[in-house]
Design a protein around this motif. Structure first.
Motif, PDB file in Angstrom:
ATOM      1  N   GLN A   1      56.433  21.406  48.784  1.00 51.37           N
ATOM      2  CA  GLN A   1      57.080  21.062  47.421  1.00 51.37           C
ATOM      3  C   GLN A   1      58.589  20.680  47.936  1.00 51.37           C
ATOM      4  OE1 GLN A   1      56.230  21.228  43.618  1.00 51.37           O
ATOM      5  NE2 GLN A   1      55.634  23.298  43.664  1.00 51.37           N
ATOM      6  N   LEU A   2      58.950  19.361  47.340  1.00 51.58           N
ATOM      7  CA  LEU A   2      60.363  19.168  47.232  1.00 51.58           C
ATOM      8  C   LEU A   2      61.194  19.606  45.965  1.00 51.58           C
ATOM      9  CD1 LEU A   2      60.149  15.650  48.682  1.00 51.58           C
ATOM     10  CD2 LEU A   2      61.080  17.636  50.027  1.00 51.58           C
ATOM     11  N   PHE A   3      62.337  19.867  45.891  1.00 57.89           N
ATOM     12  CA  PHE A   3      63.203  19.740  44.605  1.00 57.89           C
ATOM     13  C   PHE A   3      63.902  18.534  44.566  1.00 57.89           C
ATOM     14  CE2 PHE A   3      67.346  21.451  42.928  1.00 57.89           C
ATOM     15  CZ  PHE A   3      67.060  21.279  41.400  1.00 57.89           C
ATOM     16  N   SER A   4      63.722  17.748  43.611  1.00 59.54           N
ATOM     17  CA  SER A   4      64.123  16.545  43.428  1.00 59.54           C
ATOM     18  C   SER A   4      65.304  16.707  42.247  1.00 59.54           C
ATOM     19  CB  SER A   4      63.310  15.585  42.768  1.00 59.54           C
ATOM     20  OG  SER A   4      62.302  15.246  43.799  1.00 59.54           O
TER      21      SER A   4
ATOM     22  N   THR B   1      70.738  25.206  43.631  1.00 56.83           N
ATOM     23  CA  THR B   1      69.759  24.643  44.457  1.00 56.83           C
ATOM     24  C   THR B   1      68.823  25.683  45.231  1.00 56.83           C
ATOM     25  OG1 THR B   1      71.043  22.893  44.642  1.00 56.83           O
ATOM     26  CG2 THR B   1      69.318  22.886  46.291  1.00 56.83           C
ATOM     27  N   LEU B   2      69.433  26.725  45.725  1.00 58.23           N
ATOM     28  CA  LEU B   2      68.684  27.415  46.587  1.00 58.23           C
ATOM     29  C   LEU B   2      67.600  28.600  45.787  1.00 58.23           C
ATOM     30  CD1 LEU B   2      71.279  28.828  49.136  1.00 58.23           C
ATOM     31  CD2 LEU B   2      69.501  27.425  49.481  1.00 58.23           C
ATOM     32  N   ASP B   3      68.177  28.363  44.402  1.00 54.82           N
ATOM     33  CA  ASP B   3      67.123  29.165  43.528  1.00 54.82           C
ATOM     34  C   ASP B   3      65.738  28.511  43.754  1.00 54.82           C
ATOM     35  OD1 ASP B   3      69.164  30.870  42.872  1.00 54.82           O
ATOM     36  OD2 ASP B   3      69.484  29.894  41.017  1.00 54.82           O
ATOM     37  N   TRP B   4      65.630  27.353  43.973  1.00 56.34           N
ATOM     38  CA  TRP B   4      64.323  26.595  43.773  1.00 56.34           C
ATOM     39  C   TRP B   4      63.525  27.032  45.056  1.00 56.34           C
ATOM     40  CZ3 TRP B   4      62.681  23.935  39.678  1.00 56.34           C
ATOM     41  CH2 TRP B   4      63.514  23.885  38.733  1.00 56.34           C
ATOM     42  N   ALA B   5      64.091  27.599  45.973  1.00 56.60           N
ATOM     43  CA  ALA B   5      63.105  28.143  47.066  1.00 56.60           C
ATOM     44  C   ALA B   5      62.114  29.237  46.547  1.00 56.60           C
ATOM     45  CB  ALA B   5      64.078  28.537  48.312  1.00 56.60           C
ATOM     46  N   LYS B   6      62.761  29.641  45.358  1.00 53.02           N
ATOM     47  CA  LYS B   6      61.967  30.873  44.879  1.00 53.02           C
ATOM     48  C   LYS B   6      60.577  30.476  44.129  1.00 53.02           C
ATOM     49  CE  LYS B   6      65.739  33.436  43.145  1.00 53.02           C
ATOM     50  NZ  LYS B   6      66.717  33.490  41.769  1.00 53.02           N
ATOM     51  N   MET B   7      60.623  29.162  43.967  1.00 52.97           N
ATOM     52  CA  MET B   7      59.316  28.385  43.569  1.00 52.97           C
ATOM     53  C   MET B   7      58.618  27.739  44.367  1.00 52.97           C
ATOM     54  SD  MET B   7      59.547  29.800  40.459  1.00 52.97           S
ATOM     55  CE  MET B   7      57.828  28.818  39.957  1.00 52.97           C
ATOM     56  N   GLY B   8      58.866  27.900  45.582  1.00 55.88           N
ATOM     57  CA  GLY B   8      58.115  27.362  46.744  1.00 55.88           C
ATOM     58  C   GLY B   8      58.652  26.146  47.250  1.00 55.88           C
ATOM     59  N   CYS B   9      59.579  25.523  46.894  1.00 53.73           N
ATOM     60  CA  CYS B   9      60.577  24.368  47.304  1.00 53.73           C
ATOM     61  C   CYS B   9      60.921  24.511  48.632  1.00 53.73           C
ATOM     62  CB  CYS B   9      61.369  23.719  46.382  1.00 53.73           C
ATOM     63  SG  CYS B   9      60.893  23.339  44.445  1.00 53.73           S
ATOM     64  N   LEU B  10      60.731  23.693  49.647  1.00 49.49           N
ATOM     65  CA  LEU B  10      61.039  23.615  51.011  1.00 49.49           C
ATOM     66  C   LEU B  10      62.474  22.909  51.407  1.00 49.49           C
ATOM     67  CD1 LEU B  10      57.703  22.863  52.890  1.00 49.49           C
ATOM     68  CD2 LEU B  10      58.657  25.159  52.283  1.00 49.49           C
ATOM     69  N   ALA B  11      62.630  21.839  50.404  1.00 49.32           N
ATOM     70  CA  ALA B  11      63.812  20.917  50.730  1.00 49.32           C
ATOM     71  C   ALA B  11      64.136  20.467  49.354  1.00 49.32           C
ATOM     72  CB  ALA B  11      63.426  19.936  51.671  1.00 49.32           C
ATOM     73  N   VAL B  12      65.341  19.922  49.301  1.00 56.08           N
ATOM     74  CA  VAL B  12      66.072  19.225  48.284  1.00 56.08           C
ATOM     75  C   VAL B  12      66.316  17.698  48.723  1.00 56.08           C
ATOM     76  CG1 VAL B  12      68.597  20.139  48.833  1.00 56.08           C
ATOM     77  CG2 VAL B  12      67.996  19.148  46.703  1.00 56.08           C
ATOM     78  N   GLU B  13      66.016  16.979  47.681  1.00 52.60           N
ATOM     79  CA  GLU B  13      66.433  15.449  47.820  1.00 52.60           C
ATOM     80  C   GLU B  13      66.497  14.977  46.578  1.00 52.60           C
ATOM     81  OE1 GLU B  13      63.151  14.577  45.845  1.00 52.60           O
ATOM     82  OE2 GLU B  13      63.138  12.876  47.243  1.00 52.60           O
ATOM     83  N   MET B  14      66.324  13.665  45.997  1.00 54.91           N
ATOM     84  CA  MET B  14      66.778  13.166  44.734  1.00 54.91           C
ATOM     85  C   MET B  14      66.030  12.125  44.202  1.00 54.91           C
ATOM     86  SD  MET B  14      71.130  13.289  45.240  1.00 54.91           S
ATOM     87  CE  MET B  14      71.294  13.210  43.445  1.00 54.91           C
TER      88      MET B  14
END
Ligand code: HPA
Length: 243
Positions: free
Chosen positions: A160-163, A174-187
């Motif tokens: 998963q990405l975090f957009s 932003t790093l909290d989204w890793a708890k939901m399985g997100c691997l990387a942030v983009e937009m």
């Protein structure tokens, strides 16, 4: 089926100017670089706002490339017009992303299997619930095959990405989204996936890691533009296997 006339407010290409598959980097200069480096006989088909779009061939297959700009509103406009006015069937976002796990290195590739977001983009559909944003499974299977073919298994992850809507955050969550399985942030991925779903079309997001938010490893802007080659090869090898 086209529901918008051409040219559109943001694209002045002829109606048949685009291939069925369009690669979308965020940066207009990268679109030019992709066209000039990888495509045979690239033809400039759009230049509205300096967002150059090109159509050429990769290994004999017609492929287009045009920048999305930064953020969900921008990719929302361009992908909508490509799907609804230009008969485009497949859009592959090819961009950079920041890693949210310590063991993901710069230049690694993330192939999105979904996107989470802090954006309200989904609200404009007026649905009472939460819309999930997913890429095309059919196209993902082809990317998986291309990963094997290119021998990219060790540097590629599917997840998963975090957009996000905000690059500069007042509350750094932003790093909290890793708890939901997100691997990387983009937009951008979330908006692209929802536009594809609504249009009944197909989308993918393939990202090259430009920085790691935990280790603080990062590529300079110059290195970024040079080191996304593996991501582009993966996107192009995948694209030539699409219908
Ligand atoms: N935030 C948003 N988008 C990004 C980042 C980031 O830290 N790194 C690369 N794309």
């Amino acid at each position: 089926m086209s529901t918008l006339p051409t040219p559109t407010p943001h694209i002045n290409a002829p109606k048949d100017g685009f291939a069925k598959t369009v690669l979308m980097p965020g940066d207009p200069k990268r679109a030019k670089h992709i066209a000039e480096t990888y495509l045979t006989n690239p033809v400039l088909i759009n230049d509205v706002r300096g967002v150059q779009g090109y159509t050429g061939e990769y290994k004999g297959k017609k492929v287009s490339v045009m920048a999305s700009g930064m953020g969900i509103p921008s990719i929302g406009i361009y992908s909508y017009e490509l799907y609804h006015a230009y008969g485009v069937e497949n859009i592959i976002r090819v961009g950079t992303a920041g890693a949210l796990l310590p063991d993901i290195k710069v230049r690694d590739i993330i192939v999105a299997t979904g996107a989470c977001t802090d954006s309200n983009y989904s609200c404009h559909y007026g649905l009472k619930g939460t819309i999930s944003a997913v890429p095309s499974f059919e196209l993902l299977k082809k990317v998986d095959l291309a990963v094997q073919k290119l021998g990219f298994q060790d540097k590629t992850r599917f997840g998963q990405l975090f957009s996000t809507d905000t690059f500069y955050k007042d509350i750094p969550d932003t790093l909290d989204w890793a708890k939901m399985g997100c691997l990387a942030v983009e937009m951008e991925a979330y908006g692209l996936f929802l536009n594809a779903a609504r249009a009944g079309k197909r989308a993918l997001a393939i990202c090259s890691i430009s920085d790691n938010l935990i280790s603080h490893e990062e590529l300079s802007a110059e290195e970024r533009s040079k080191t996304v080659n593996d991501m582009l090869l993966l996107a192009l090898e995948s694209a030539i296997s699409f219908d």
